[in-house]
Design an enzyme around this catalytic site. Structure first.
Site, mmCIF file in Angstrom:
data_model
loop_
_atom_site.group_PDB
_atom_site.id
_atom_site.type_symbol
_atom_site.label_atom_id
_atom_site.label_comp_id
_atom_site.label_asym_id
_atom_site.label_seq_id
_atom_site.Cartn_x
_atom_site.Cartn_y
_atom_site.Cartn_z
ATOM 1 C CG HIS A 27 -9.454 -7.530 8.142
ATOM 2 N ND1 HIS A 27 -8.993 -8.194 9.003
ATOM 3 C CD2 HIS A 27 -8.640 -7.650 7.305
ATOM 4 C CE1 HIS A 27 -7.844 -8.717 8.738
ATOM 5 N NE2 HIS A 27 -7.528 -8.380 7.447
ATOM 6 C CD GLU A 78 -1.995 -2.407 1.274
ATOM 7 O OE1 GLU A 78 -2.810 -3.035 0.755
ATOM 8 O OE2 GLU A 78 -0.885 -2.793 1.758
#
Length: 343
Positions: A142, A73
């Site tokens: 998450h 990322e």
């Protein structure tokens, strides 16, 4: 011929479109409209996206416009920010915004601050988008909502859609904006169909960033929410309506800049305020709304303290029954409204 004969032609009816397809339409239309727009992220190209948001786009636009990246990322967010600085318009997909923590230096220190630090000479027209907040059965690492995190930072615009029209219109507006925009979607809404008006089916349809929408008119209490909890508020409003309580439901749509004027106008009318969000309570979006109302002219119209409905102040549990009790439910909103109205 029918028009010449004076016959009335019926307008095209609204259609049902899922949030997933609305986002796909927005990307397709903007990739076609502006050759500077490109999409990059993990599995967005050949696999059609982890959530199939980019389905068909790689086959249509090719490797230079829809780009698969490594699982890094910080790397691909940095590439996207650099591309935006030379006036391309990247759409950077995070497979989940929990993973954007790996790239937060690029989002905040590189994208958000550059226009200010360059005295306006360098714009960064980039969109960071992907699923945000609770999913289902994916536990603590998450399931966070980052609306308050990114909404805290000057230099960013932050949008949080609920319906298909929100999703399409806000994404198109974000891509066309010359500022970095964070678009926080809900994975649990991707497969949900919403009615899409004839206007929203147009290629030029955009939802203005910074404008809330009143989803339901009411007179007794104002409910303010963003993303999936908007639907919960409408369900709670339907329950309360049977008991004679009419809720005004505001879909915030944009976290930053916040349309506090719309909330103030509603509070002046209803004299009561309940905020609803899936994120944690401390320093949350609801906390900001309550503070702004207290500091502004609408405070004098409140007949009772504002009430916040939020996620539980714990990392998200894995077990379903605990997960359900960690995020706002319709019953929690009904309880909060009755508390605000003292009934």
């Amino acid at each position: 011929l029918q028009q010449r004969r004076g016959l009335r032609l019926s307008a095209p009816a609204a259609i049902q479109v899922t949030v997933r397809d609305a986002l796909n339409q927005a990307l397709d239309e903007e990739l076609e409209r502006d050759e500077r727009v490109f999409l990059l992220g993990e599995e967005v190209a050949q696999y059609d996206g982890a959530y199939k948001i980019s389905r068909g786009l790689w086959k249509k636009y090719g490797d230079k416009r829809v780009i698969d990246t490594p699982i890094s990322e910080m790397g691909f967010a940095g590439i996207a920010v650099g591309a935006a600085m030379v006036w391309l318009r990247p759409v950077c997909e995070f497979m989940t915004f929990n993973f954007s923590m790996q790239a937060i230096d690029q989002v905040i220190n590189s994208a958000a601050k550059t226009c200010y630090m360059s005295a306006g000479s360098i714009a960064v027209p980039i969109v960071f988008r992907g699923p945000n907040g609770a999913s289902a059965g994916v536990a603590a690492q998450h399931s966070q909502c980052f609306a308050a995190w990114y909404g805290h930072c000057p230099g960013l615009k932050v949008v949080s859609p609920w319906s298909s029209e929100d999703a399409k219109g806000l994404l198109k507006a974000a891509i066309r904006d010359d500022n970095p925009v964070v678009m926080l979607e809900s994975e649990l809404l991707y497969g949900v169909p919403f009615e899409m008006s004839e206007q929203a089916q147009s290629k030029e349809f955009v939802v203005p960033i910074g404008k809330a929408k009143i989803e339901k008119q009411g007179t007794h209490v104002t409910l303010v929410a963003h993303s999936r909890p908007v639907g919960h508020c409408l369900e709670a409003a339907a329950v309360l309506s049977k008991e004679g309580v009419e809720c005004e439901v505001i879909n915030l749509r944009t976290i930053r800049p916040m349309d506090i004027e719309a909330v103030e106008a509603s509070v002046v009318k209803t004299n009561h305020l309940v905020t609803v969000e899936g994120g944690w309570p401390q320093f949350g979006v609801g906390a900001e709304i309550c503070a702004r109302i207290m500091e502004g002219p609408a405070f004098n119209y409140l007949d009772a303290p504002a009430v916040r409905v939020t996620g539980a102040d714990v990392p998200m549990p894995y077990a379903k029954i605990l997960e359900d009790n960690s995020i706002p439910q319709v019953k929690d909103i009904v309880f909060a409204v009755k508390k605000a109205l003292n009934i």
